[in-house]
Design an enzyme around this catalytic site. Structure first.
Site, PDB file in Angstrom:
ATOM      1  N   VAL A  68       0.872  -1.176   0.000  1.00  0.00           N
ATOM      2  CA  VAL A  68       0.000   0.000   0.000  1.00  0.00           C
ATOM      3  C   VAL A  68       0.903   1.218   0.000  1.00  0.00           C
ATOM      4  CG1 VAL A  68      -1.957  -1.095   1.149  1.00  0.00           C
ATOM      5  CG2 VAL A  68      -0.171  -0.019   2.526  1.00  0.00           C
ATOM      6  N   SER A  69       0.358   2.353  -0.405  1.00  0.00           N
ATOM      7  CA  SER A  69       1.185   3.544  -0.570  1.00  0.00           C
ATOM      8  C   SER A  69       1.422   4.314   0.723  1.00  0.00           C
ATOM      9  CB  SER A  69       0.555   4.482  -1.607  1.00  0.00           C
ATOM     10  OG  SER A  69       0.628   3.918  -2.894  1.00  0.00           O
ATOM     11  N   THR A  70       0.467   4.280   1.640  1.00  0.00           N
ATOM     12  CA  THR A  70       0.562   5.142   2.823  1.00  0.00           C
ATOM     13  C   THR A  70       0.346   4.369   4.121  1.00  0.00           C
ATOM     14  OG1 THR A  70      -1.799   5.681   2.854  1.00  0.00           O
ATOM     15  CG2 THR A  70      -0.369   7.057   1.469  1.00  0.00           C
ATOM     16  N   GLN A  73      -3.310   3.855   4.982  1.00  0.00           N
ATOM     17  CA  GLN A  73      -3.929   2.669   4.376  1.00  0.00           C
ATOM     18  C   GLN A  73      -3.577   1.417   5.176  1.00  0.00           C
ATOM     19  OE1 GLN A  73      -2.162   3.308   0.471  1.00  0.00           O
ATOM     20  NE2 GLN A  73      -4.193   3.570  -0.416  1.00  0.00           N
TER      21      GLN A  73
END
EC number: 3.1.-.-
Length: 215
Positions: A68-70, A73
């Site tokens: 996931v990017s963040t 998340q």
């Protein structure tokens, strides 16, 4: 009889010591225990493995990779749910999971620890398939190069779902903003980069509103 420490044996075989321990549990290599409890590997065992071309991963050996990017998340459980879906897919297919790796990082980031571990395992011939939910989880750009490298290592990428999650659009926008900021900062300096980023963000927002019929 020549006996090698686990570090010496691993170096000769070109694998990580943990891989030797795993092979020993599977009965693929034998060791001798000293009175102190330390492992020692007979040189004959190492030569036997080298003479047969090394221990190859079984066809059902797979590694799972999720991203996931963040952190937001990840904290929301998106990363763990992604991994759970991959585990369920592997179980349904009858695969044997030999590794699980994950990252909380942009798909543009080339220095991801989880991805690096996946590549090292592939280069050591420890698995045959890499399971990911969809291509962007592995890389935003350069997917084809990773696919080619893994294929050279004897690893096939298996995409478990072509349907992207609902937050994929948000991630793509964020990655585009990162690219724009990086290039504009080089061209116009940090302050100019921020202005271009803000303008680009407003442009995206206007486009999204137009798509929804709000303007």
């Amino acid at each position: 009889m020549e006996l090698l420490s686990i570090g010496e044996a691993a170096k000769r075989l070109g694998v990580h010591p943990n891989r030797l321990r795993a092979w020993e549990k599977q009965g693929l290599i034998k060791s001798i225990r000293l009175p102190s409890g330390q492992r020692r590997y007979p040189a004959e065992e190492i030569n036997r493995i080298l003479g047969t071309g090394g221990i190859k991963a079984e066809q059902d050996a797979v590694v799972l990779y999720a991203r996931v990017s963040t952190k937001k998340q990840a904290d929301a459980g998106n990363l763990e749910r992604q991994m759970e879906r991959l585990r369920a897919y592997a179980q349904e297919k009858g695969y044997r999971i030999v590794g699980e790796h994950l990252d909380v990082a942009s798909g543009l980031n080339q220095n991801r620890r989880g991805l690096e571990r996946v590549l090292k395992m592939a280069e050591r011939g420890e698995f045959k398939k890499l399971l990911i939910e969809y291509p962007d989880r592995l890389a935003r750009f350069g997917y084809a190069y990773l696919e080619r490298h893994l294929k050279h290592c004897g690893v096939e990428i298996e995409v478990t779902s072509q349907r992207e999650p609902v937050d994929a659009h948000t991630e793509l926008v964020q990655d585009l903003l990162t690219i724009v900021t990086s290039f504009s900062a080089r061209l116009y300096g940090a302050r100019g980069g921020r202005k271009v980023r803000q303008g680009f963000r407003e442009l995206i927002e206007d486009a999204e509103k137009a798509q929804k019929g709000e303007v």
